[in-house]
Structure formats: structure tokens, C-alpha cells
Design an enzyme around this catalytic site. Structure first.
Site, short mmCIF file in Angstrom:
data_model
loop_
_atom_site.label_atom_id
_atom_site.label_comp_id
_atom_site.label_asym_id
_atom_site.label_seq_id
_atom_site.Cartn_x
_atom_site.Cartn_y
_atom_site.Cartn_z
CB CYS A 64 -4.59 -9.22 -9.11
SG CYS A 64 -5.57 -8.58 -10.52
CD GLU A 110 -1.21 -12.12 -4.95
OE1 GLU A 110 -2.03 -13.89 -4.75
OE2 GLU A 110 -2.18 -11.90 -6.26
CE LYS A 151 -18.64 -17.98 -2.80
NZ LYS A 151 -17.97 -16.86 -1.54
CD GLU A 153 -8.68 -12.55 -15.45
OE1 GLU A 153 -7.13 -13.10 -15.65
OE2 GLU A 153 -8.92 -13.03 -16.70
P1 NAD Z 1 -9.94 -16.36 -3.03
O1 NAD Z 1 -9.52 -17.77 -3.56
O2 NAD Z 1 -9.16 -16.84 -1.18
O3 NAD Z 1 -11.66 -16.41 -2.88
C1 NAD Z 1 -12.14 -15.96 -4.25
C2 NAD Z 1 -13.58 -16.74 -4.19
O4 NAD Z 1 -13.58 -17.82 -4.33
C3 NAD Z 1 -13.87 -16.58 -2.76
O5 NAD Z 1 -15.38 -16.23 -3.09
C4 NAD Z 1 -14.43 -17.59 -2.38
O6 NAD Z 1 -15.92 -18.20 -1.32
C5 NAD Z 1 -14.90 -18.38 -3.15
N1 NAD Z 1 -13.87 -19.72 -2.98
C6 NAD Z 1 -12.85 -20.30 -1.77
N2 NAD Z 1 -12.50 -21.92 -1.84
C7 NAD Z 1 -13.36 -22.32 -2.38
C8 NAD Z 1 -13.71 -23.19 -3.66
N3 NAD Z 1 -12.94 -24.27 -2.61
N4 NAD Z 1 -13.91 -23.36 -4.28
C9 NAD Z 1 -14.82 -22.24 -5.02
N5 NAD Z 1 -14.69 -21.66 -4.10
C10 NAD Z 1 -14.23 -21.01 -3.30
O7 NAD Z 1 -9.45 -14.69 -3.16
P2 NAD Z 1 -9.76 -13.87 -2.18
O8 NAD Z 1 -8.80 -13.75 -0.86
O9 NAD Z 1 -11.20 -13.64 -2.33
O10 NAD Z 1 -9.14 -13.00 -3.14
C11 NAD Z 1 -7.44 -11.94 -3.09
C12 NAD Z 1 -7.09 -13.40 -4.64
O11 NAD Z 1 -7.30 -12.83 -5.89
C13 NAD Z 1 -5.11 -12.51 -4.12
O12 NAD Z 1 -4.48 -13.93 -4.79
C14 NAD Z 1 -5.21 -12.39 -6.09
O13 NAD Z 1 -3.94 -11.95 -6.62
C15 NAD Z 1 -7.01 -12.29 -6.29
N6 NAD Z 1 -6.70 -11.43 -7.79
C16 NAD Z 1 -6.55 -11.32 -9.06
C17 NAD Z 1 -6.98 -11.00 -9.60
C18 NAD Z 1 -6.91 -11.40 -11.27
O14 NAD Z 1 -7.67 -10.55 -12.43
N7 NAD Z 1 -6.22 -12.00 -11.38
C19 NAD Z 1 -8.31 -10.01 -9.56
C20 NAD Z 1 -7.68 -10.36 -8.20
C21 NAD Z 1 -7.89 -10.67 -7.17
O1 6OD Z 2 -9.24 -4.00 -14.83
C1 6OD Z 2 -9.97 -5.08 -14.91
O2 6OD Z 2 -10.79 -5.20 -16.19
C2 6OD Z 2 -9.63 -5.72 -14.06
N1 6OD Z 2 -10.06 -6.90 -13.66
C3 6OD Z 2 -8.92 -5.88 -13.07
C4 6OD Z 2 -8.54 -6.53 -11.99
C5 6OD Z 2 -7.66 -6.07 -10.73
C6 6OD Z 2 -6.87 -7.13 -9.89
O3 6OD Z 2 -7.77 -6.89 -8.81
#
Ligand code: NAD
Ligand code: 6OD
Length: 487
Positions: free
Chosen positions: A292, A391, A184, A258
């Protein structure tokens, strides 16, 4: 500049991928896909919900009983390697799709996102061959050994910032371990995952093993609720992680999360300043700050505070926010209008909170269209300012001075997040002592985002649950049976 071939790629319509075929939504519903750098519609996206998810899960469940799980390891590994090869063959096209979807510079999509997506498959194709089980036979009473099995049908739910990199980071180990999946992707960036689906078929993945449903959060929620889904690997916002955990609770799914972060970047007075400034430019503004791991809370030891701020600001002014298709652009646009408004909201808040914009502070006015924001450095905020605690996930960093190691350690750990941290010092003893006390899953010393895919990747506190990478990924994507044979 973009090549002629790349310029021809204007986007694509995104369907779902179920049982080895592209299919529309049952209702026929779609939504538009917008290029954030131009605000133009570049395609339509099939709008999936519970019905589409249930069909995809049923296909994945059926495929679990097929040849995939029983396939000899070497054959499955060769298929994974082939997926990596095909990603590289289609690098220019995939990079263009990623850039049109995200607004990030095309050179970055090519050299980081798509390269790494291919490497995720090449890495796990090799790694899976060396995975070991356990055996115990210390006396003559019994032999005990473990057998790994695929977890089952796994839901892979991903965000928009590194769409193909993160999807392949989950898909490769899930397939290596013999699972079947429903992907997804984010509703904001559906194109590369949709293209990846057919690449997996071309590489030899049997129908039904890889499925994809496009759509909004309701599709992710349907995956989290479906009783035939054994696990969810999710990357995204902390609050979405909570919602997935709640929705998954009745069926007790295995979860890998994550999540968000507010990562500290600590610069001690004895740091190699040039290196610290160069790398801090990347850790602050790479991918428009939409990583992130970005170090958005910068703490600088007082004796070098003024010099550091000045040098960072001067390098920041050299960054070029511009057309993502122009190779001289160092930063592109924010991913969507909604996210642009969120980041701009924080910039307004910073003013109200008494912050000083050393650079940036608003829209990149020279860009007529699109969601472009200047790289922004804010000073003068207190520890409780929302811009220091929350964030923002954009090209915005705060800088604060500190006096002692103890004082800064307290600030570093005073957060509900615990994803990553960066520390700059030439004192080795201090580096180890300090790093070991940071409450984060990943600490970089004198570098940032330097990855080895065998190492555990993930966050503590509200930044995640579990770790991905190397054998950690296999721990998540497999179940273990212990078998005891009496002698
Ligand atoms: P988001 O949580 O809004 O969406 C992520 C995914 O979840 C999308 O595909 C969305 O459609 C889906 N989603 C939304 N509501 C849902 C629900 N109720 N149930 C299941 N799925 C649902 O995140 P975003 O805005 O797309 O991405 C930004 C965020 O992602 C930031 O907080 C960032 O820190 C985090 N992020 C973390 C990492 C990591 O490795 N820790 C990496 C990349 C991004
Ligand atoms: O390098 C990776 O494996 C990883 N998961 C990076 C994530 C970055 C977040 O935005």
C-alpha cells in the site's frame, strides 16, 4: 532455492478456528485455493458466512468473561512473546505457505513477512508493560484517574498483500490489550492466518480468545453487522472501508481503517541520485508493487529527469521476474488472476491514455504459467490520466517531470488519498518545509518503508481512519473509564 523441507509443503486445507478448534463450515461449503505462480489448486478453504461468524463471535464474547482479560499483565505478555517465538520456530513452513498463497518470492516471505510477524508479537509483548494511565490530583478536592479496559470482541479484517504481517500487526496489540478477536483473512491468502490460530493456542492463549472465519466479503460484512462486535480493525480497499462503515453504523462500532493509496515519490534535482534510484526500485516494485506504501506516482525535477528515468529503467531491467521458490527471483507473480486482469487492464488503459512504456508493459512472457507481470515504468501521461490518479497496486509506476517546489506540491496533494509520500533532497530545510505540507499520514525523507513500530502508522483523507502502532494501537484496542474519588 527452497530447502527440501520447504519443497514438501504444498499448501494446506483451511478450516475456521472457533473456540480453540478447527471446524468446517456449517454448510460444509468450501472453495479452492490457487497458487498464483502455478495456477494449481493447493488446498480448499472453508466458506464462512453469517452463521460461522456468529458462532465465532459468540465464542469470543464468552471468552471475554474468562481468564484472558483478568490475566496478570506479565503472564499475558509472556504468552505474546511465546507466539512470536513459535512463529520464528515455524518460519520456513509459514514462509512457504505465504509464498504459495501470494506468489511473492520465498526469500521475501522469510526475511520480511514472517520475521516482521514475529516481531509484531515481541514488540507488543514489551510495549504493553509500559502503557500508562493518567492521574490528576492538583488540589485536595478529588483524585481523578483513568482505567483502561479491553474494547471487547474485535473483528480483524485483512487483505492479501502482506497476510501474516498485517494480521499480526492487529492481533498482537488486540491481545496485548486483553481483547478477544475474530480474524477474517483474505479469501485469496488464508493459509498463514489459519496456521497462526493453532500457534496462539500452543503459546497458551485460552480457547475462544482467538477465532478465525475464512471466506469472502460476506464474512467480513457479517462481522461488521454483528452487535456483539465492539470494533473492526480493517486493512484493505477504500471502497470496502466505506461498506464496513455503513454496515457498522447501526451498532456504532469503533473503527480503525488502513486503506488504499496513490503515493507520490518526489525527487528533487539536489537528491543523492544513486540512493534515490536504488530505493525507488524497492518503493516501486517490492512485493510486485503490491504494498500500500509503494510510491507509484514519481515526480522528478526537470534538470535530472532524463538521467533519472534512464538510470531507473536500467536498474529495472536487471530485476528478475521468476519462480517465487528460486532465490534469484526479485519479483514473483501477481496475487490472483482477478488482480492480474485488473493490473493488465491499467496497462491497456495507459496505452490508450498516450503513455510510453519505458520498461515492461505487459505479461512476463518467459513464464509459461502463473500471473506474472513485468515491472513497468510509464512516462508521458498527464495529471488527469487514470493511471496517474487511481491505485493500481501492481508493478507499475508513472514518472512525470516538474519545475518548481510549489508546482509539485500541488500535484502531490491533488488526490483523494493520503497514505504516504517519499521525498528525495539533500537540502534539509527544503525537506522539512516540503514534508510538512504533504497531506499524508507518513512521509519518508531520503528513504522508504523504514519502520519504527512506536510511530503512528496510517493515512489521512480516503486512505484511512486512525493510526496503528505503539500507544496508538492501544488507544484503539482499549476503552477508558475516568474515575473520580472525592477527598
Ligand atoms: P479488499 O478491500 O478487497 O479486501 C480486504 C478484506 O476485506 C478481505 O478479507 C475481504 O474478504 C474483506 N471484504 C470484502 N468485502 C467486504 C465487506 N463488504 N465487508 C467486510 N469485509 C469485506 O482489499 P484487497 O484487494 O484484499 O487488498 C488490497 C487493498 O488493500 C489495496 O487497496 C491496498 O492499498 C489496501 N491496503 C492498505 C494498507 C494500509 O496499511 N493502508 C495495507 C495493505 C493493503
Ligand atoms: O509496516 C506496517 O506496520 C504496515 N502496516 C505496513 C503496511 C503495508 C501495506 O501494504
Amino acid at each position: 532455492m527452497a530447502t527440501a523441507l520447504e519443497k514438501k509443503i504444498k499448501g494446506m486445507d483451511c478450516l475456521h478456528w472457533v473456540n480453540g478448534k478447527y471446524v468446517p463450515s456449517i454448510s460444509g461449503k468450501t472453495f479452492p485455493n490457487i497458487n498464483p505462480a502455478t495456477e494449481e489448486v493447493i488446498g480448499t478453504v472453508a466458506w464462512g458466512g453469517t452463521e460461522e461468524v456468529n458462532e465465532a463471535v459468540a465464542a469470543a464474547k464468552k471468552a471475554l468473561k474468562g481468564e484472558w482479560g483478568k490475566m496478570p499483565l506479565r503472564k499475558r505478555s509472556a504468552i505474546l512473546r511465546k507466539i512470536g517465538d513459535l512463529i520464528l520456530e515455524r518460519k520456513d513452513e509459514l514462509a512457504m505457505l505465504e509464498t504459495l498463497d501470494t506468489g511473492k518470492p520465498l526469500w521475501m516471505s522469510k526475511s520480511i513477512d514472517i520475521e516482521r510477524a514475529a516481531f509484531n508479537f515481541h514488540f507488543f509483548a514489551d510495549y504493553m508493560i509500559g502503557i500508562q494511565d493518567e492521574a490528576f490530583h492538583q488540589d485536595d478536592i478529588a483524585i481523578h484517574y483513568t482505567k483502561r479496559k479491553p474494547l471487547g470482541v474485535v473483528g480483524l479484517i485483512n487483505p492479501w498483500n502482506l497476510p501474516l504481517l498485517l494480521m499480526t500487526w492487529k492481533l498482537a496489540p488486540a491481545l496485548a490489550a486483553g481483547n478477544t478477536v475474530v480474524m477474517k483473512p483474505s479469501e485469496v491468502t488464508p493459509m498463514t492466518a489459519t496456521a497462526l490460530a493453532e500457534i496462539t493456542k500452543e503459546a497458551g492463549v485460552p480457547d475462544g480468545v482467538v477465532n478465525l472465519v475464512n471466506g469472502f466479503g460476506e464474512a467480513g460484512a457479517a462481522l461488521s453487522q454483528n452487535p456483539d462486535v465492539a470494533g473492526i480493525a480493517f486493512t484493505g480497499e477504500t471502497v470496502t472501508g466505506s461498506a464496513i462503515m455503513k454496515a457498522s453504523a447501526p451498532t456504532l462500532k469503533k473503527l480503525s481503517f488502513e486503506l488504499g493509496g496513490k503515493n507520490p515519490n518526489v525527487i528533487f534535482a539536489d537528491a543523492d541520485l544513486e540512493d534515490a534510484v536504488e530505493t525507488t526500485i524497492r518503493s516501486s516494485f517490492q512485493n510486485q508493487g503490491e504494498v500500500c506504501l509503494c510510491g507509484s506516482r514519481i515526480y522528478v525535477e526537470r534538470p535530472i529527469y532524463d538521467e533519472f528515468v534512464e538510470r531507473l529503467a536500467s536498474k529495472t531491467r536487471e530485476l528478475k521476474v521468476g519462480d517465487p521458490l528460486d532465490d534469484s527471483s526479485t519479483m514473483g507473480s501477481i496475487v490472483s488472476e482477478e488482480h492480474y486482469n485488473k493490473v493488465m487492464g491499467y496497462l491497456n488503459l495507459a496505452k490508450e491514455e498516450g503513455g510510453t512504456f519505458v520498461t515492461g508493459g505487459g505479461r512476463a512472457e518467459h513464464m509459461e504459467k502463473g500471473f506474472f507481470i513485468e515491472p513497468t515504468i510509464i512516462t508521458g501521461l498527464g495529471d488527469n490520466a487514470r493511471c496517474v490518479r487511481e491505485e493500481i497496486f501492481g508493478p507499475v509506476v508513472t514518472i512525470q517531470p516538474f519545475g518548481t517546489e510549489e508546482e509539485v506540491l500541488e500535484k502531490v496533494n491533488d488526490t483523494t488519498y493520503g497514505l504516504s509520500a517519499t521525498v528525495w533532497t539533500t537540502n534539509l530545510k527544503k525537506a522539512h518545509r516540503f514534508a510538512g505540507q504533504i497531506e499524508a499520514g507518513i512521509v519518508w525523507i531520503n528513504t522508504w518503508f523504514l519502520r519504527d513500530l512506536r510511530t503512528p502508522f496510517g493515512g489521512m483523507k480516503r486512505s484511512g481512519i486512525g493510526r496503528e502502532g505503539g500507544h496508538h494501537s492501544f488507544e484503539f484496542y482499549t476503552e477508558t473509564t475516568n474515575i473520580t474519588v472525592k477527598l
